[in-house]
Design a protein around this motif. Structure first.
Motif, short mmCIF file in Angstrom:
data_model
loop_
_atom_site.label_atom_id
_atom_site.label_comp_id
_atom_site.label_asym_id
_atom_site.label_seq_id
_atom_site.Cartn_x
_atom_site.Cartn_y
_atom_site.Cartn_z
N LEU A 63 0.81 -1.22 0.00
CA LEU A 63 0.00 0.00 0.00
C LEU A 63 0.84 1.27 0.00
CD1 LEU A 63 -2.75 -0.98 2.61
CD2 LEU A 63 -2.83 -1.19 0.12
N ALA A 64 2.15 1.14 0.28
CA ALA A 64 2.99 2.33 0.40
C ALA A 64 3.32 2.95 -0.95
CB ALA A 64 4.28 1.99 1.14
N ARG A 65 3.34 2.13 -2.02
CA ARG A 65 3.72 2.63 -3.33
C ARG A 65 2.67 2.30 -4.39
NH1 ARG A 65 9.02 4.06 -4.25
NH2 ARG A 65 8.09 4.88 -6.17
N PRO A 66 1.54 3.02 -4.39
CA PRO A 66 0.51 2.76 -5.40
C PRO A 66 0.97 3.10 -6.81
CG PRO A 66 0.00 4.74 -4.16
CD PRO A 66 1.16 4.09 -3.47
N ASP A 67 2.06 3.86 -6.94
CA ASP A 67 2.58 4.14 -8.28
C ASP A 67 3.16 2.89 -8.92
OD1 ASP A 67 4.45 4.46 -6.13
OD2 ASP A 67 5.92 5.16 -7.60
N ARG A 68 3.55 1.92 -8.09
CA ARG A 68 4.05 0.65 -8.61
C ARG A 68 2.93 -0.36 -8.81
NH1 ARG A 68 9.77 -0.37 -5.31
NH2 ARG A 68 10.78 1.57 -5.98
N TYR A 69 2.03 -0.42 -7.84
CA TYR A 69 0.83 -1.25 -8.00
C TYR A 69 -0.25 -0.67 -7.11
CZ TYR A 69 -2.06 -5.29 -8.98
OH TYR A 69 -3.08 -6.09 -9.42
N ILE A 109 6.49 6.67 2.17
CA ILE A 109 5.18 6.68 1.53
C ILE A 109 4.94 8.07 0.95
CG2 ILE A 109 3.86 7.45 3.55
CD1 ILE A 109 1.74 5.38 2.82
N ARG A 110 4.29 8.08 -0.20
CA ARG A 110 3.99 9.36 -0.83
C ARG A 110 2.66 9.88 -0.30
NH1 ARG A 110 4.25 9.61 -7.20
NH2 ARG A 110 6.48 9.59 -6.71
N ALA A 111 2.71 10.98 0.43
CA ALA A 111 1.52 11.60 1.01
C ALA A 111 1.24 12.91 0.29
CB ALA A 111 1.72 11.84 2.50
N ALA A 112 0.20 13.61 0.73
CA ALA A 112 -0.15 14.89 0.11
C ALA A 112 0.96 15.91 0.28
CB ALA A 112 -1.45 15.42 0.72
N SER A 113 1.72 15.78 1.37
CA SER A 113 2.80 16.72 1.66
C SER A 113 4.13 16.31 1.05
CB SER A 113 2.96 16.85 3.18
OG SER A 113 3.20 15.58 3.76
N GLY A 114 4.15 15.19 0.33
CA GLY A 114 5.39 14.68 -0.23
C GLY A 114 5.72 13.32 0.35
N PHE A 115 6.96 12.87 0.17
CA PHE A 115 7.37 11.58 0.71
C PHE A 115 7.59 11.68 2.22
CE2 PHE A 115 8.37 10.63 -3.72
CZ PHE A 115 7.91 9.32 -3.81
N GLU A 116 7.04 10.72 2.95
CA GLU A 116 7.16 10.69 4.42
C GLU A 116 7.88 9.40 4.82
OE1 GLU A 116 6.42 13.15 6.22
OE2 GLU A 116 5.13 14.34 4.91
N ASP A 117 8.79 9.51 5.80
CA ASP A 117 9.55 8.36 6.26
C ASP A 117 8.68 7.42 7.08
OD1 ASP A 117 11.89 9.23 5.05
OD2 ASP A 117 12.51 10.39 6.81
N ALA A 144 1.92 7.32 9.10
CA ALA A 144 0.81 6.53 9.63
C ALA A 144 -0.53 7.05 9.14
CB ALA A 144 0.86 6.55 11.16
N GLU A 145 -0.68 8.38 9.06
CA GLU A 145 -1.94 8.94 8.60
C GLU A 145 -2.19 8.61 7.14
OE1 GLU A 145 -5.53 10.65 8.53
OE2 GLU A 145 -4.30 10.18 10.29
N ALA A 146 -1.16 8.68 6.31
CA ALA A 146 -1.31 8.33 4.90
C ALA A 146 -1.64 6.85 4.74
CB ALA A 146 -0.03 8.69 4.14
#
Length: 405
Positions: A99-105, A135-143, A150-152
């Motif tokens: 779920l962390a990288r929807p750009d891949r799947y 993870i890619r969130a609305a604010s950018g990549f988050e560690d 966690a919110e994303a």
């Protein structure tokens, strides 16, 4: 001499009317909600089972969704369920997905496509193994591990749960198992905590697997009891994946919960008929329209008892360690399902039938329930439904008779 009696008939009739009124209100509200959603599949207003008791097809269609752990689960689930006559299992897995990288799947989009093209009744999900990354969130990549991460991640879990539940799919989300690497173990616990929380809030079932694959001290162990109770190797050399025996045990955790819900759905299709001939005919017609082959594949236990209630799966107990290891035994139990109470059917007019459930406290098992009195002879049915006046024995405290001068 003063003598008085309480009119139990009057009380019983009015209590019955009150119960019917409340049941009718609940029935009407649920029916209205369904009427507003024309595209939603038909689900009876009285349904209480987690799995739809009236599937649109002859078989329940179950999808196993997730990463490489879900792929192993899918290979063992048919044997664990042992329901080939009523369940069709489909596998929809991608080994390196998450779920962390929807750009891949993109799992959310893929589930939309499945629901658009296929009928799905049950979904077993196992995701998160590959999500220990940014993870890619609305604010950018988050560690990983930050609150923003966690919110994303919560939003992505919610998106999948929402899509499936709107389609009336019974969702079972498998938690990640304990792993050998200590750092990975802590990270998987964080992922599990998010999934467990969102499953609870979203109204779906979370199945914990962590303790089922740890030793008696709560640590990772590549070896453990198989489903037969014999100590075998359950985990791969990488400390994450499962062997064939491990997948069988993993599938048993899912199957034990699904079997209970399938039994409840079958039990709900076999509603105990009560009331006059018109009420019985109406309920029978509604059930028959949804599942005409209800009595197919009745097993020997049901045939012997003549009971329409589907048999409940039995206990499966496996030893946590063999005595040869010198560490004692601990049992993991896949226990029986405790059935709900009796359902009362009452005609409330306008071709509507209200059903209420009464759960006697002394019914502790399906076997005990079959040993009880017939529904028409139960005390609560005679008093609250039929309005029968029961005569109290002379001298008993509920006789409410006094004599004096």
């Amino acid at each position: 001499m003063v003598r008085g009696r309480v009119n139990w008939h009057w009380i019983g009739v009015r209590a019955a009317k009150l119960a019917v009124g409340l049941a009718a209100l609940a029935f009407a509200l649920t029916a209205t909600a369904h009427a507003q959603d024309d595209d939603a599949p038909f689900v009876p207003a009285w349904t209480q089972s987690y799995i739809n008791p009236f599937p649109e097809t002859d078989k329940y269609k179950l999808y196993v969704i997730g990463d490489f752990l879900a792929a192993g689960l899918a290979t063992a689930l048919p044997e664990a369920l042992d329901e080939s006559a009523s369940i069709e299992i489909e596998q929809e897995t991608r080994n390196s997905s998450g779920l962390a990288r929807p750009d891949r799947y993109n799992w959310s989009r893929r589930i939309e496509d499945i629901l658009e093209d296929q009928t799905v009744h049950v979904a077993v999900i196992m995701l998160g193994t590959n999500d220990r990354r940014r993870i890619r969130a609305a604010s950018g990549f988050e560690d990983f591990g930050t609150e923003a991460w966690a919110e994303a991640y919560r939003l992505r879990v919610d998106s999948i749960i929402e899509k499936l539940t709107k389609a009336k799919v019974a969702v079972y989300w498998m938690g990640l198992p304990i792993v050998a690497d200590e750092e990975g173990r802590a990270e998987y616990e964080q992922i599990n905590s998010i999934i467990r929380e969102r499953a609870y809030i979203g109204g779906v079932k979370y199945i914990d697997t962590w303790n089922g694959f740890s030793d008696q001290f709560g640590n990772f162990s590549a070896y453990g009891p198989s489903v037969e109770g014999v100590t075998k190797r359950l985990r791969d050399n990488n400390g994450i994946g499962f062997t064939a025996e491990g997948n069988r045990k993993l599938a048993e955790f899912a199957a034990s919960v699904i079997k209970r819900d399938l039994a409840a759905a079958r039990r709900e299709r076999s509603i105990p008929l009560a009331g006059d001939e018109q009420q019985q005919a109406q309920i029978a017609r509604m059930s028959q329209e949804q599942r005409p082959d209800e009595q197919d594949n009745v097993d020997e236990a049901t045939a012997e008892t003549g009971d329409a209630v589907a048999p409940v799966p039995g206990d499966i107990t496996v030893a946590e360690e063999n005595a040869e290891n010198g560490r004692g035994n601990r049992a993991v139990s896949f226990s029986d399902y405790s059935p709900p109470g009796e359902q009362l059917a009452i005609d409330i007019g306008d071709n509507l039938t209200a059903l209420a459930t009464i759960s006697p406290a002394n019914i502790l098992s399906a076997r005990g329930a079959r040993q009880q009195l017939p529904l028409s002879e139960r005390l609560y049915y005679r008093v609250l439904v039929q309005g029968e006046k029961l005569k109290a024995p002379e001298g008993r405290i509920d006789n409410y008779a006094w004599e004096g001068g």
